[in-house]
Scaffold this motif. Structure first.
Motif, PDB file in Angstrom:
ATOM      1  N   GLU A 193       1.109  67.258  44.846  1.00 56.89           N
ATOM      2  CA  GLU A 193       0.680  68.241  45.961  1.00 56.89           C
ATOM      3  C   GLU A 193      -0.533  67.845  46.406  1.00 56.89           C
ATOM      4  O   GLU A 193      -0.767  68.274  47.614  1.00 56.89           O
ATOM      5  CB  GLU A 193       0.289  69.733  45.049  1.00 56.89           C
ATOM      6  CG  GLU A 193       1.633  70.185  44.615  1.00 56.89           C
ATOM      7  CD  GLU A 193       1.484  71.422  43.444  1.00 56.89           C
ATOM      8  OE1 GLU A 193       2.236  72.320  43.434  1.00 56.89           O
ATOM      9  OE2 GLU A 193       0.186  71.334  42.558  1.00 56.89           O
ATOM     10  N   ILE A 194      -1.389  67.338  45.644  1.00 61.70           N
ATOM     11  CA  ILE A 194      -2.807  66.767  46.484  1.00 61.70           C
ATOM     12  C   ILE A 194      -2.382  65.956  47.454  1.00 61.70           C
ATOM     13  O   ILE A 194      -3.311  65.835  48.704  1.00 61.70           O
ATOM     14  CB  ILE A 194      -3.675  66.208  45.140  1.00 61.70           C
ATOM     15  CG1 ILE A 194      -3.988  67.205  44.340  1.00 61.70           C
ATOM     16  CG2 ILE A 194      -4.947  65.560  46.080  1.00 61.70           C
ATOM     17  CD1 ILE A 194      -4.954  66.841  43.126  1.00 61.70           C
ATOM     18  N   ARG A 208      -0.548  68.168  50.166  1.00 60.81           N
ATOM     19  CA  ARG A 208      -1.226  69.487  50.786  1.00 60.81           C
ATOM     20  C   ARG A 208      -2.578  69.264  51.276  1.00 60.81           C
ATOM     21  O   ARG A 208      -3.165  70.098  51.827  1.00 60.81           O
ATOM     22  CB  ARG A 208      -0.809  70.651  49.843  1.00 60.81           C
ATOM     23  CG  ARG A 208       0.547  70.981  49.809  1.00 60.81           C
ATOM     24  CD  ARG A 208       0.644  72.280  48.668  1.00 60.81           C
ATOM     25  NE  ARG A 208       2.289  72.588  48.536  1.00 60.81           N
ATOM     26  CZ  ARG A 208       2.645  73.182  47.580  1.00 60.81           C
ATOM     27  NH1 ARG A 208       1.721  73.419  46.671  1.00 60.81           N
ATOM     28  NH2 ARG A 208       4.030  73.270  47.431  1.00 60.81           N
ATOM     29  N   VAL A 209      -3.153  68.227  50.401  1.00 63.02           N
ATOM     30  CA  VAL A 209      -4.560  68.082  50.756  1.00 63.02           C
ATOM     31  C   VAL A 209      -4.808  66.749  51.660  1.00 63.02           C
ATOM     32  O   VAL A 209      -5.233  66.806  52.882  1.00 63.02           O
ATOM     33  CB  VAL A 209      -5.396  68.010  49.436  1.00 63.02           C
ATOM     34  CG1 VAL A 209      -6.852  67.788  49.720  1.00 63.02           C
ATOM     35  CG2 VAL A 209      -5.141  69.088  48.811  1.00 63.02           C
ATOM     36  N   ARG A 253      -2.567  66.660  54.844  1.00 61.87           N
ATOM     37  CA  ARG A 253      -2.951  67.422  55.741  1.00 61.87           C
ATOM     38  C   ARG A 253      -4.413  67.553  56.162  1.00 61.87           C
ATOM     39  O   ARG A 253      -4.685  67.762  57.560  1.00 61.87           O
ATOM     40  CB  ARG A 253      -2.694  68.935  55.039  1.00 61.87           C
ATOM     41  CG  ARG A 253      -2.883  70.074  56.130  1.00 61.87           C
ATOM     42  CD  ARG A 253      -2.072  71.215  55.628  1.00 61.87           C
ATOM     43  NE  ARG A 253      -2.689  72.113  56.316  1.00 61.87           N
ATOM     44  CZ  ARG A 253      -2.045  73.264  56.840  1.00 61.87           C
ATOM     45  NH1 ARG A 253      -0.516  73.459  56.394  1.00 61.87           N
ATOM     46  NH2 ARG A 253      -2.286  74.130  57.704  1.00 61.87           N
ATOM     47  N   MET A 283      -7.965  73.491  40.846  1.00 64.46           N
ATOM     48  CA  MET A 283      -6.751  74.727  40.952  1.00 64.46           C
ATOM     49  C   MET A 283      -5.513  74.323  40.145  1.00 64.46           C
ATOM     50  O   MET A 283      -4.531  75.047  40.547  1.00 64.46           O
ATOM     51  CB  MET A 283      -6.792  75.015  42.324  1.00 64.46           C
ATOM     52  CG  MET A 283      -7.786  75.814  42.955  1.00 64.46           C
ATOM     53  SD  MET A 283      -7.704  76.402  44.562  1.00 64.46           S
ATOM     54  CE  MET A 283      -8.171  74.735  45.497  1.00 64.46           C
ATOM     55  N   GLY A 284      -5.380  73.345  39.667  1.00 64.85           N
ATOM     56  CA  GLY A 284      -4.212  72.849  38.911  1.00 64.85           C
ATOM     57  C   GLY A 284      -3.395  72.125  39.749  1.00 64.85           C
ATOM     58  O   GLY A 284      -1.921  72.315  39.440  1.00 64.85           O
ATOM     59  N   SER A 285      -3.823  71.711  40.925  1.00 63.63           N
ATOM     60  CA  SER A 285      -2.584  70.988  41.626  1.00 63.63           C
ATOM     61  C   SER A 285      -1.955  69.851  41.237  1.00 63.63           C
ATOM     62  O   SER A 285      -3.052  69.191  40.589  1.00 63.63           O
ATOM     63  CB  SER A 285      -3.315  70.778  43.148  1.00 63.63           C
ATOM     64  OG  SER A 285      -3.568  71.984  43.910  1.00 63.63           O
ATOM     65  N   SER A 286      -1.011  69.350  41.489  1.00 67.20           N
ATOM     66  CA  SER A 286      -0.395  68.176  40.681  1.00 67.20           C
ATOM     67  C   SER A 286      -0.690  66.944  41.654  1.00 67.20           C
ATOM     68  O   SER A 286      -0.957  67.334  42.858  1.00 67.20           O
ATOM     69  CB  SER A 286       1.144  68.053  40.586  1.00 67.20           C
ATOM     70  OG  SER A 286       1.621  68.370  41.823  1.00 67.20           O
ATOM     71  N   PRO A 287      -0.652  65.637  41.363  1.00 67.67           N
ATOM     72  CA  PRO A 287      -0.896  64.540  42.431  1.00 67.67           C
ATOM     73  C   PRO A 287      -0.283  64.721  43.719  1.00 67.67           C
ATOM     74  O   PRO A 287      -0.641  64.503  44.782  1.00 67.67           O
ATOM     75  CB  PRO A 287      -0.520  63.486  41.530  1.00 67.67           C
ATOM     76  CG  PRO A 287      -0.828  63.955  40.235  1.00 67.67           C
ATOM     77  CD  PRO A 287      -0.547  65.341  39.721  1.00 67.67           C
ATOM     78  N   ALA A 291      -9.002  71.023  44.563  1.00 67.03           N
ATOM     79  CA  ALA A 291      -7.393  71.132  44.492  1.00 67.03           C
ATOM     80  C   ALA A 291      -7.205  70.962  42.874  1.00 67.03           C
ATOM     81  O   ALA A 291      -6.354  71.484  42.218  1.00 67.03           O
ATOM     82  CB  ALA A 291      -6.884  70.273  45.448  1.00 67.03           C
ATOM     83  N   GLN A 292      -7.888  69.860  42.417  1.00 64.07           N
ATOM     84  CA  GLN A 292      -7.445  69.453  40.835  1.00 64.07           C
ATOM     85  C   GLN A 292      -7.928  70.818  40.065  1.00 64.07           C
ATOM     86  O   GLN A 292      -7.199  71.042  39.143  1.00 64.07           O
ATOM     87  CB  GLN A 292      -8.333  68.369  40.594  1.00 64.07           C
ATOM     88  CG  GLN A 292      -7.715  66.939  41.066  1.00 64.07           C
ATOM     89  CD  GLN A 292      -8.525  65.776  40.769  1.00 64.07           C
ATOM     90  OE1 GLN A 292      -9.914  65.786  40.940  1.00 64.07           O
ATOM     91  NE2 GLN A 292      -7.894  64.900  40.204  1.00 64.07           N
TER      92      GLN A 292
END
Ligand code: ATP
Ligand code: MG
Lengths: 353, 223
Positions: free
Chosen positions: B138-139, B142-143, B146, B132-136, B129-130
Motif C-alpha cells: 500500500e505504501i 498509494r504513497v 503517487r 496508519m497501518g498501511s502495508s508495504p 502511512a506506516q
C-alpha cells in the motif's frame, strides 16, 4: 478490554548505532498511560521523546523492553496483526505529513482505503471527520493551499479515520503560532471528551502541558526524570529541569530575572527578604498576605503575581518583599505549607557571608 | 526546396521508414525499460537502509548491478550483449534486435532516476502511512508512486530523450532508424542535407516528448 492502562511500556531501551558511539535515545523507561488520560511528555530537543512514542506503535522497535497496548503485546504480533493494532493508535506530527498529491478529502480517506467499505461510505465518513475538525468546506482543496493550523486539522481528521483509541501528538503545535496552538489544543480536548480518546502529547512547551494535560512526564537524556499530576508537578517540581520548564511557562523565570536585576538584593534592610511564593487555590493568596500581616506582623509587598488554571486548579505564583519579624516568618511558612503554600528565598539568608 | 535538400527529396520513403523505425525502437524499449526501471527503482528505495522493507543484501546487489550496467559505454554494450540478443530474439541485427541493448542501456539509468524521485517523497508521509497501518505494498502504490508521480514523469521525459539518442547509435548493429540514415547515408555519401534533415526530425521528436511530458506534469502536480 478494560485494563486501566491503555499503554504500558516496561523497561524500554532504544540504542542507535551512529557510527562508533552508540546513542541511548531511550534509557530503561517504563511508562503506564491510563485509559482516557491526556498524558504529556515534555523535554528539550534530543531528550528522546519522539523515539519513545514511536515505540508505542512499534514504528521504532526497542532494543529491549516490552510494549503492551490495549492488553496486546505488540512485539508478539505477526506483521498483519501489528498493522491492525496500529490503526487503533492515531498519530499526528509537527510537519503534518499530509500527501500533497491528494485533496484534503483524499488525505482523510487514505486510511479508509484498506477497509472493506464502499467508496460512498468512505467519502461520507471522511466528510464527517472533516466537519468534526471544522474543515467541511475544504474537502476539494489541496494541502498546499492550507495554513499550518488547517493542515494540522486535516492530519487530525486523518488520524481519527480508523476510530483509534489513542492519539499520539508529536509536537503537533510546535510549528504553529500561539493562537493557532490554542485552537488545536482546544480541538484535541474536545475530541478527548467526545470520542473517549486517550491522548499522548509530546511537546517542549510547558504551556501546552498546562493547557490540556492531566499527567506529565519530564524526559531528559533518554530517561523520565519526573512524572505525576500536572498540578502537583507545577507546584512542586522536584528536578531542576522541571523547575526550569515550569518557571519559563509561568513567566516566573523572567520575573525573577527582572526583579533581581532591579531590586538590589544586598541593599534590602536587615528585616527584609525577597521571597518567591507558590500556592494552589484561589483563596491562598489572600490568606498568605493577611495571615502574615495579622498573626506574624509581617508586611508583604507584592512585586509580581500570576494565577494559572492547571488541570482545573488555580495555581498562583508571587514574588514579594517581606518586612518584619523574619524569625516568625519561617514558622509561618511551615504552617502555610499545609494550605498548599510554599516559599523560597530569592535573597541570601542574612548573615550568611 | 529541391535545391536546398536535393537528396532528401528523392529519399522520402526512406525517411518515413527510418522515422517509424526510430519510433518503434523508442516506444518498445521505453515500455520494457519503464517496467524494469520502476521495479529496480522501487526495490532500491524500499530495501535501502531504513527503507520500509530494509534488506541489505538485495539492496547492495541491485545497487551494484545498476552501477555496473551504467558504466558500460553504449557502443560497447551493443556488441557485448549480442549473445543475449541472439538468445532472446533469434538474431543480433535489425530493428527488433536493437531493443535488447537499448533496454539494457537505458533501464539502469531510469532505475536511478526513479530511485531519486522516490527518495524525494517526504519520509514523514511514509511514516504517517506506516502509523496508519498501511502495508508495504500500500505504501509503494498509494504513497511512493503517487506522491512521486510528478517527479517520475519528469525523469521519464529525460529518459525517453536519452533513449532517442541511444537509438541513433543502434545503427551500428543495423537497426535502421534516423541515426542510421544520418550516418550510413548522409555522412558516408557526403549528402549533408540528409544528415541535417535526420537531425531536424529527431529534434522534433525530442521537443514533442518534452511538451507532452510537461503538460502531463502540470496535470498531476498540485503545488
Ligand atoms: N533514526 C535514528 N538514528 C540514529 N539516531 C537517532 C535516530 N532517531 C533519533 N536519534 C537520536 O536519538 C536521540 C533522541 O532523539 P529524538 O528524536 O527521540 O528526540 P526528541 O526528544 O524527539 O527531540 P526533538 O524535540 O528535537 O524532536 C537524539 O540524540 C537523536 O540524534
Ligand atoms: Mg521529536
Amino acid at each position: 478490554m478494560t485494563e486501566q492502562n491503555i499503554i504500558d511500556l516496561k523497561n524500554i531501551t532504544v540504542t542507535f548505532k551512529n557510527g562508533a558511539t552508540p546513542v541511548k535515545a531511550v534509557d530503561n523507561v517504563s511508562l503506564a498511560i491510563p485509559r482516557g488520560d491526556i498524558y504529556g511528555i515534555i523535554g528539550y530537543s534530543g531528550a528522546g521523546k519522539s523515539t519513545l512514542v514511536r515505540v508505542i506503535n512499534l514504528l521504532q522497535p526497542p532494543t529491549s523492553g516490552t510494549i503492551t497496548v490495549n492488553g496486546q503485546n505488540l512485539q508478539q504480533l505477526p506483521p498483519k496483526a501489528l498493522r491492525q493494532a496500529r490503526k487503533k493508535v492515531g498519530m499526528i506530527f509537527q510537519h503534518f505529513n499530509l500527501m500533497k498529491s491528494r485533496t484534503v478529502l483524499g488525505n482523510v480517506e487514505y486510511p479508509l482505503l484498506s477497509q472493506k467499505i464502499t467508496a460512498a461510505e468512505r467519502k461520507q465518513k471522511a466528510q464527517k471527520l472533516l466537519a468534526l475538525v471544522g474543515l467541511a468546506e475544504y474537502a476539494a482543496t489541496y494541502p498546499s493551499q492550507l495554513s499550518g493550523g488547517q493542515k494540522q486539522r486535516v492530519a487530525i481528521a486523518r488520524a481519527l479515520a480508523n476510530d483509534p483509541e489513542v492519539l499520539i501528538s508529536d509536537e503537533a503545535t510546535s510549528a504553529l503560532d500561539p493562537k493557532t496552538t490554542k485552537a488545536i489544543l482546544e480541538l484535541l480536548e474536545k475530541l478527548h471528551e467526545t470520542l473517549d480518546l486517550t491522548i499522548v502529547l509530546i511537546t517542549h512547551e510547558m504551556q501546552v502541558i498546562k493547557t490540556i494535560c492531566h499527567n506529565v512526564a519530564v524526559m531528559d537524556a533518554g530517561k523520565i526524570i519526573e512524572r505525576g499530576r500536572v498540578a502537583s508537578v507545577f507546584t512542586d517540581p522536584q528536578q531542576p529541569l522541571t523547575t526550569d520548564f515550569v518557571e519559563t511557562s509561568t513567566n516566573v523565570k523572567a520575573a525573577i530575572e527582572r526583579i533581581t536585576a532591579t531590586v538590589k538584593v544586598d541593599e534590602l534592610a536587615a528585616d527584609q527578604e525577597l521571597i518567591y511564593f507558590n500556592f494552589i487555590g484561589n483563596s491562598a493568596k489572600q490568606s498568605i498576605i493577611s495571615d502574615l500581616a495579622q498573626q506574624y506582623k509581617i508586611d508583604v509587598n507584592i512585586l509580581f503575581a500570576n494565577i494559572d488554571q492547571i488541570d482545573g486548579e488555580n495555581v498562583g505564583y508571587m514574588i514579594a518583599i517581606i518586612t518584619g519579624d523574619l524569625a516568625g516568618f519561617d514558622q509561618a511558612i511551615t504552617k502555610l505549607k499545609d494550605n498548599g503554600v510554599k516559599a523560597r528565598r530569592l535573597s541570601q539568608p542574612k548573615g550568611a557571608d | 526546396m529541391a535545391a536546398l535538400i536535393p537528396n532528401v527529396i528523392s529519399m522520402q520513403s526512406e525517411f518515413i521508414q527510418a522515422t517509424l523505425e526510430t519510433l518503434y525502437m523508442t516506444f518498445f524499449s521505453a515500455i520494457i525499460s519503464a517496467i524494469l526501471g520502476l521495479l529496480f527503482g522501487i526495490l532500491l528505495v524500499v530495501t535501502q537502509p531504513k527503507g520500509i522493507l530494509e534488506d541489505a543484501l538485495t539492496y547492495s546487489v541491485l545497487d551494484k548491478v545498476v552501477n555496473l550496467l551504467r558504466s558500460i559505454p553504449f557502443i560497447i554494450l551493443l556488441a557485448v550483449i549480442s549473445p543475449l540478443t541472439q538468445f532472446l530474439i533469434g538474431t543480433t541485427v535489425g530493428t527488433t534486435a536493437s531493443l535488447v541493448p537499448l533496454v539494457f542501456g537505458i533501464f539502469p539509468f531510469y532505475a536511478r532516476q526513479v530511485q531519486n524521485a522516490l527518495l524525494d517523497v517526504d519520509h514523514g508521509v511514509v511514516e504517517a502511512a506506516q502509523s496508519m497501518g498501511s502495508s508495504p505494498s500500500e505504501i509503494i502504490f498509494r504513497v511512493y508512486l503517487r506522491e512521486g508521480l510528478p517527479d517520475i514523469i519528469r525523469v521519464s521525459i529525460v529518459t525517453v530523450i536519452s533513449l532517442i539518442g541511444l537509438t541513433t547509435m543502434a545503427g551500428a548493429i543495423g537497426s535502421g532508424g534516423l541515426g542510421d540514415i544520418a550516418i550510413s547515408i548522409g555522412y558516408a555519401r557526403f549528402e549533408n542535407d540528409v544528415t541535417f534533415v535526420a537531425m531536424i526530425i529527431i529534434l522534433i521528436l525530442v521537443f514533442a516528448v518534452q511538451l507532452i511530458g510537461d503538460w502531463i506534469v502540470k496535470k498531476v502536480e498540485h503545488y
